[in-house]
Write an enzyme that holds these catalytic residues in place. Structure first.
Site, PDB file in Angstrom:
ATOM      1  N   ARG A 122       0.389   7.278   1.276  1.00  0.00           N
ATOM      2  CA  ARG A 122      -0.093   6.956  -0.074  1.00  0.00           C
ATOM      3  C   ARG A 122       1.034   6.832  -1.084  1.00  0.00           C
ATOM      4  O   ARG A 122       0.834   6.317  -2.191  1.00  0.00           O
ATOM      5  CB  ARG A 122      -1.108   8.015  -0.532  1.00  0.00           C
ATOM      6  N   HIS A 164       1.272   4.733  -4.883  1.00  0.00           N
ATOM      7  CA  HIS A 164       1.548   5.470  -6.117  1.00  0.00           C
ATOM      8  C   HIS A 164       2.923   5.126  -6.687  1.00  0.00           C
ATOM      9  O   HIS A 164       3.129   5.241  -7.900  1.00  0.00           O
ATOM     10  CB  HIS A 164       1.436   6.972  -5.867  1.00  0.00           C
ATOM     11  N   ASN A 208      -1.583  12.104  -9.766  1.00  0.00           N
ATOM     12  CA  ASN A 208      -0.687  12.701  -8.778  1.00  0.00           C
ATOM     13  C   ASN A 208      -0.752  14.226  -8.722  1.00  0.00           C
ATOM     14  O   ASN A 208      -0.584  14.816  -7.656  1.00  0.00           O
ATOM     15  CB  ASN A 208       0.760  12.285  -9.062  1.00  0.00           C
ATOM     16  N   HIS A 213      -7.597   4.938   3.191  1.00  0.00           N
ATOM     17  CA  HIS A 213      -8.387   6.161   3.244  1.00  0.00           C
ATOM     18  C   HIS A 213      -9.027   6.365   4.609  1.00  0.00           C
ATOM     19  O   HIS A 213      -9.876   7.249   4.770  1.00  0.00           O
ATOM     20  CB  HIS A 213      -9.451   6.138   2.152  1.00  0.00           C
TER      21      HIS A 213
END
Length: 365
Positions: A85, A89, A117, A216
């Site tokens: 991930r 981000h 975060n 996911h």
């Protein structure tokens, strides 16, 4: 007139006897001064990215990254999803520049404590381990931004997902911004229309959105992110009607009202295997996050969810395509190769004002 103009002009009067030459130089001075000031006001062009960037300077770079990722995922299986991930981000906030890895300083609020975060991203120590191994093999050569790209790819491949060639050659940012992260990163409460609009800002299509949401397929989510779905969806005081009843009972036990928001649940039925089970779960009303299930309940994204639930190979192809697109995001800002991914190589960032232009720079010492 800029003071540098008069200074250079006076110097030329003293040192250059030729009047014609002096006249030409005086005419060129404004342009010379413009070039002198250019780096402080206009960002540098982003460096070209390409596969095999470290073939000569650090030929074993990708092998080193994958070996460290293997060990990390054996030690803590959840770390694969966590590291994967990082690419999203990092790249969505001012490009893929490793800014999300910077720790806060007395003069800089970084991205680690941003709303998307804090208490969510983890496994920063895995990147530290990778960087240490690379610094031993090839000091000051491989950027932290490239480590994120390689490690994210490896996390997917080592979890049973697709493998692909990555483009490398990024530089590490000289600063980070909690404000920028808060302004761009989506909430787990986001609906499909909000996500479509966000991805469109980056020239990512609806297909890219759905395919990349397949990240996911591995990992866990916190109860904090779904309590509203279970007990007060859209302020109704009732649960989200799209949740399959038996699955909702399971989530009610996992995440009781008033319970510990940091308790985690699986994002799909096979949380350690990168596959298309995530999309099958969405079709069956078993999406963990609101931002997941909304991809099936909304008509513009539903067709892709159905297709990926039936064809894992198509999902893998589109996921790789989306990851490569996302990896191309660059800010064009100045950068460096950090020795430590948590801090810049110089001193703390400071705001400098140069001829009326505010420029955030790192003062080296």
């Amino acid at each position: 007139m800029h003071p540098l103009y008069n200074k250079v002009k006076n110097t030329l009067h003293k040192t250059l006897p030729s009047k014609p030459f002096l006249a030409i130089m005086c005419l060129l001075l404004p342009f010379i001064i413009f070039l002198h000031l250019l780096p402080a006001t206009i960002p540098a062009a982003a460096p070209p990215l390409h596969p095999g960037y470290y073939a000569n300077s650090c030929p074993n770079a990708e092998l080193i990254v994958r070996n460290v990722m293997k060990k990390a995922m054996i030690r803590e299986p959840r770390s694969g999803a966590s590291v994967m991930r990082f690419q999203f981000h990092d790249c969505f906030v001012n490009g893929c520049d490793g800014s999300m890895l910077l720790d806060d300083t007395p003069t800089m609020l970084g991205e680690k404590l941003s709303l998307s975060n804090i208490d969510s991203l983890r496994s920063y120590e895995v990147v530290d381990e990778i960087k240490e191994a690379l610094e031993t093999a090839c000091p000051r050569t491989v950027s932290c931004a490239d480590i994120i790209i390689m490690a994210s790819r490896d996390a997917v491949a080592l979890s049973g997902g697709p493998d692909w060639e990555v483009k490398l050659g990024r530089k590490d940012s000289l600063t980070a911004s909690q404000e920028d992260a808060d302004a761009i990163m989506p909430s787990p409460r986001a609906n499909a229309t909000t996500l479509i609009d966000l991805f469109a800002k980056f020239d990512l299509s609806v297909k890219d959105l759905v395919a990349l949401s397949g990240s996911h397929s591995i990992g866990n989510g916190r109860c904090f992110s779904i309590v509203f779905r279970l007990y007060n969806q859209s302020g109704t005081g009732r649960p989200d009607p799209s949740i399959e009843p038996k699955f909702r009972q399971k989530l009610d036990k996992l995440c009781p009202l008033g319970g510990d928001g940091n308790v985690t649940g699986d994002l799909d039925f096979t949380p350690r295997i990168f596959d298309n089970q995530y999309f099958k779960d969405l079709v069956n009303g078993r999406g963990f996050l609101n931002s997941d299930e909304t991809l099936y309940t909304y008509w513009k994204t539903r067709e892709y969810v159905k297709r990926y639930s039936e064809d894992q190979d198509e999902f893998f192809r589109d996921f790789v395509e989306g990851m490569i697109k996302m990896g191309d995001f660059q800010s064009g800002r100045p950068g460096e190769i950090r020795k430590n991914c948590r801090v810049v190589n110089g001193g703390p960032p400071m705001d400098l004002v140069v001829d009326g232009y505010k420029d955030r720079r790192i003062l080296s010492y």
